[in-house]
Design a protein around this motif. Sequence first.
Motif, mmCIF file in Angstrom:
data_model
loop_
_atom_site.group_PDB
_atom_site.id
_atom_site.type_symbol
_atom_site.label_atom_id
_atom_site.label_comp_id
_atom_site.label_asym_id
_atom_site.label_seq_id
_atom_site.Cartn_x
_atom_site.Cartn_y
_atom_site.Cartn_z
ATOM 1 N N ASP A 1 55.754 86.238 90.763
ATOM 2 C CA ASP A 1 56.426 85.672 92.101
ATOM 3 C C ASP A 1 57.191 84.919 91.834
ATOM 4 O O ASP A 1 58.682 84.690 91.167
ATOM 5 C CB ASP A 1 55.895 85.686 92.710
ATOM 6 N N THR B 1 59.597 87.700 83.254
ATOM 7 C CA THR B 1 59.276 88.846 82.989
ATOM 8 C C THR B 1 57.190 88.394 83.159
ATOM 9 O O THR B 1 57.740 88.677 82.090
ATOM 10 C CB THR B 1 59.495 90.020 83.489
ATOM 11 N N LYS C 1 59.322 85.127 88.342
ATOM 12 C CA LYS C 1 60.479 85.975 88.359
ATOM 13 C C LYS C 1 61.880 84.809 88.822
ATOM 14 O O LYS C 1 62.833 85.263 88.896
ATOM 15 C CB LYS C 1 60.276 87.040 90.151
#
Length: 718
Positions: A351, A359, A354
Motif C-alpha cells: 500500500d 506496484t 502504491k
Amino acid sequence: MIMINQVYQNVDDENRRIRIIELEEDHLYWVDIDAISSMPKKELLKNIETEKEQHRMLLISDPYARGVMEEDLTDIQIKKRNKDWEIIESHFFPNKEGLLKKQGRERIIKKIASECGISQYKVKQVLSRFWQRGMHKNALIPDYDKSGGKGKEKRLTDAKVGRPRNVTFQGDSQVGVNITKDIRSQFEFVINKYYRTSKQYSLREVYNALLKKFYSDKYKEDGVLKYKLWDQTRVPTYHQFYYWFKKVEDPKKDIQFRKGTKEFELKNRPILSNSKQETNGPGTRFQVDATIADVYVVSSFDRNRVIGRPVIYAVIDVYSRLITGVYVGLEGPSWIGAMMALDNMVSNKVDFCKQYDITITENQWPAYHVPEIIIADRGEFEGYSVGNLINNINIKIENTSAYRGDLKGIVERKFRTINGKIKQKTPGAIQKEFRERGDIDYRLHATLNLKEFTHIFIQMVLHHNFKIVDKYPMEKEMIAANLTPSPINLWNWGIANKKGRLRTVDKGVFRLNVLPQGKATVSRAGIKFKNLLYGSKKALEEQWYLKLRNQSINIVYDPRNMNRIYIPHDDGKGFDSCTLLEPSQQHKDDFLEEIIFQQQLFKELTDMEKNSQSQLAINLDEVINSVIKKAKSEKDKVKYNGQSNAQKLKGIQNNKAFEKEINRESEQFDLAEEDNTKPADVINVHEHLHEKNAQSNSYESRILEKLRKKRDEDFERE
C-alpha cells in the motif's frame, strides 16, 4: 505466519483466546488470556498452523493493546506496576526458559516467592498478568480497564536520578601511617574530585590536594589563610597514594572523565565484534538513522522554487540487512522524522508503494513488524518521551553514544551508498563541497519535487533488498543451504531457521503511541489544526461546535497525509477520525511540509503587498481631502446668497428634480451620429431654475384649489 504476541480466538470455544508468548523450532508456548491465572502451555507449531489453515483458530486484534499515558496513572498504580515489574526483571528473564516448561516450574516459582518475600500465588498472578496482557511493563497495571487519572491532580518530581556519594572521615592519631579503610576512602575521594575531571590535574597535584584537605591545619598569618602540614609520620606518602591509585585505577572511567566520552569512543574503545553477533534472527535489533540527501528539491507547487535538501530516515534489520521502514521529508533529524520512519516500519509496503505509483508484491518487501530493540541516535530519541513506545509496545530503545560507528555502521554505510548513487543521477545534486568563482550553482539544476525524489528512493530500497551483501558473516547452515546473502533471502531464511523476534501490532494503537501529537481548536467553522479545518461525526452528534467552542483538544496526525487527523479515546484503545472540510479540500493528499510551505509563501506575498496597500490608502486619503477642500472653497464663495436656512432646506426636492433633469440631458444616449457643426444651446442656470420654481408653485396652487373644492362638496352633501 505465526508470530510472538499474536492473539487467536478459538471458533469452537468463544471463551478461549490464547496469546503466543514464545516460538521455538517446532513448537510454541501459549497462555489463555481470559483465565484468572494461566501458566504457559506447550503446543506443536504445526498443530496451531493446521487449526489456523482450517479456520478453527482466527487471528484477532489484541484486546489489551492500547496507549496508556504515564501522567494518566495514579501514584498507587505506578507504584504497584513498578513493584511487580521488578519481579519480572529480576526473576522472570533469568528463569524464562524454566518458567515456560511445566516440569520444574513450581520449584522456580517457590524460589522466587522465597527470595521476594511474597506468596507463590502472588508470583503466579504477576507472571499470568505479564503473559496475558502483552508482555510489557504496562501489562502489570492493576485494574487495567479502569486505569487513568482523569481530573486528578498529578504529582511531579524533580528528584535527581542516581545514588549520592556519602563519605565519612575519622581522625588518625597513630604514629606512622597504615593505609586503613578510611584512608582509602580519602584516596578515592580526591581521585574522583580532582583527577577524574576535565581539568586534567596530574597525580602529584591530586596528592597535594589530599594533604591540604585531610592532613594539614589551617591558620591565618597577616590576614592570609595558610596551611601547615602534619608531621610526616602521620601523613601517607606519595608512594602509598600511587600504589592504591593503581589498585583502583579504571582506565575507561579515567579517560572518559579527563578527556571526554567522545575521545574514548573515538580513540580508545576496544573493537572486538560486529553488529550481527548481538542478534539471533530477524527482528532482534533494528537500526534507525537519518541523513540529509546530497540533492536539492523543488516545490510541487512551483518548480522554480528550490525548497532545500530532503532528510532521509531508514530503519534496517541488523540480522538480514533488510530495510524495514523509510521516511523522506523536510523535517530535520528529529523525533517527528524518526516517528514517521517507525510508522512506516509497521505499514504494509504494498500500500505504501502504491502511493508513489510503484506496484510490488508482498514478497518483494515483506516487512511490517516491530523488533525487540531499536538502536537510534541520541539526538532523535534521547530527551524525548519514548515511555509509551517502551511500556505499551515493549520495544527497548538503545541510544548510541557519539562516534560509535560499529553500533549503527550498517545503516550509515547504506546511506553513503545511496547518496553516492543520487549524486551520479539526480539533477541538483551536490557535486563538491565548495564552489569556485565562475562555477554554476548546482542548486539551480534542482528538478525533482519531494514526491518524485521519494519515488526514486523507494526504487533504490527495493534494489538494495535483493542485492548481495558484501562481507556478510555467513553461517555454516546458510552455506549448506546454498543461500545467497541478499537481504530478502537472509530475512526469509532467518524466519524459517532462527528464533526471529518479529512481532505484529495493531497499527491504529501503534500510531497512537508513536505519531506526533498536537493541539487542535474547536470553533464554529470546524476543528482547526495547522490552519486546516476538519469535521467529525462525533463532534456533530455531541454538539462540540457549540459546547466546546474555542477549546483545544489533543489529536495525533500523520504529516505525510493530512487528509485526516485523529482524536484518541480516553482508554487509549481507539480514536475518532476527522476529515478535511470543504474550505481546506485544496490541500487534499498534500504533505504537511508542502502545506506549511504554501502557507508561508502566501504570508510572504501578503506581507509584500501590505506595503503597497498602505501606500494606496495614504494616497486615497490625500485625494479625498483635496476634493473636499476644493468643494469647501467653492461653497464659501456662494455661502451668503440672501437665502435663509429654511429656504435652502425647503427646496431640496425641487433642486433634486432639476439636477436629475440636467444629468439626464448629459447622460442620455444618442445612437445617431452627432452633428458637431450645430452650435450648442446655452442655458442660463439661474433663469432656468427660477422658471422651474414658478412652474412648480403654479402646479402646487392648482392642486390646493382642487383639494378645497373637493372639501366643500363633501361638506354640502353631509
